[in-house]
Scaffold this active site. Sequence first.
Site, PDB file in Angstrom:
ATOM      1  N   GLU A   1       1.099   3.753   1.887  1.00  0.00           N
ATOM      2  CA  GLU A   1       1.642   4.078   3.209  1.00  0.00           C
ATOM      3  C   GLU A   1       2.846   3.210   3.555  1.00  0.00           C
ATOM      4  O   GLU A   1       3.863   3.693   4.049  1.00  0.00           O
ATOM      5  CB  GLU A   1       0.573   3.883   4.300  1.00  0.00           C
ATOM      6  CG  GLU A   1      -0.670   4.731   4.131  1.00  0.00           C
ATOM      7  CD  GLU A   1      -1.791   4.020   3.384  1.00  0.00           C
ATOM      8  OE1 GLU A   1      -1.526   3.381   2.335  1.00  0.00           O
ATOM      9  OE2 GLU A   1      -2.942   4.097   3.845  1.00  0.00           O
TER      10      GLU A   1
ATOM     11  N   CYS B   1      -6.009   1.600   6.030  1.00  0.00           N
ATOM     12  CA  CYS B   1      -6.609   0.356   6.511  1.00  0.00           C
ATOM     13  C   CYS B   1      -5.964  -0.016   7.846  1.00  0.00           C
ATOM     14  O   CYS B   1      -5.048   0.665   8.322  1.00  0.00           O
ATOM     15  CB  CYS B   1      -6.389  -0.759   5.487  1.00  0.00           C
ATOM     16  SG  CYS B   1      -4.663  -1.265   5.332  1.00  0.00           S
TER      17      CYS B   1
ATOM     18  N   CYS C   1      -2.082  -0.565   7.653  1.00  0.00           N
ATOM     19  CA  CYS C   1      -1.324   0.681   7.549  1.00  0.00           C
ATOM     20  C   CYS C   1      -1.397   1.493   8.841  1.00  0.00           C
ATOM     21  O   CYS C   1      -0.397   2.099   9.255  1.00  0.00           O
ATOM     22  CB  CYS C   1      -1.808   1.486   6.360  1.00  0.00           C
ATOM     23  SG  CYS C   1      -1.455   0.657   4.779  1.00  0.00           S
TER      24      CYS C   1
ATOM     25  N   HIS D   1       0.865  -1.183   0.000  1.00  0.00           N
ATOM     26  CA  HIS D   1       0.000   0.000   0.000  1.00  0.00           C
ATOM     27  C   HIS D   1       0.899   1.230   0.000  1.00  0.00           C
ATOM     28  O   HIS D   1       2.059   1.166   0.444  1.00  0.00           O
ATOM     29  CB  HIS D   1      -0.876   0.024   1.248  1.00  0.00           C
ATOM     30  CG  HIS D   1      -1.919  -1.042   1.278  1.00  0.00           C
ATOM     31  ND1 HIS D   1      -2.963  -1.032   2.170  1.00  0.00           N
ATOM     32  CD2 HIS D   1      -2.078  -2.161   0.530  1.00  0.00           C
ATOM     33  CE1 HIS D   1      -3.722  -2.085   1.974  1.00  0.00           C
ATOM     34  NE2 HIS D   1      -3.209  -2.790   0.985  1.00  0.00           N
TER      35      HIS D   1
END
Length: 151
Positions: A57, A85, A88, A55
């Site tokens: 992040e 999410c 993260c 992701h």
Amino acid sequence: MTQDVDHEMMCHALDEARQAERLGEVPVGAVLVSEGRVIAAGHNQQIASSDPSAHAEIVVLREAAKVQQNYRLPGSTLYVTLEPCAMCAGALVHARVERLVYAASEPRAGAISSRMALLAAPYLNHRVAVTEGVCSEESAALLRAFFAARR
């Protein structure tokens, strides 16, 4: 002044999100800032890297940790175009990020305020300050257009 900086950095994150979109990834971008300078910037790379944890992040936290030569990133601010999410959010705590600024809410899996308030959990040993909604319309429009084109 913080609002101006937040807007400027979120625009940078949105540029990263557009880069992800050009590569066929879900358009999410992130930028990590420390002591007034960008330490790392990136975007979703799950498809390109065959890595479900890539992701935006996580990509940025990994790069920033390498740059800082430290897995902890105290005093830093992460700007991301979509509400993080649970994975993260947990990484933000472990990295000791001081502040999170995100654009659009994620009603399906957002772990900051939409589905859960993970960063506010009393059992965590680190608190991350949160600012939400910076450039939210632009980020949401980018995501809507991306998914509409795929249907």
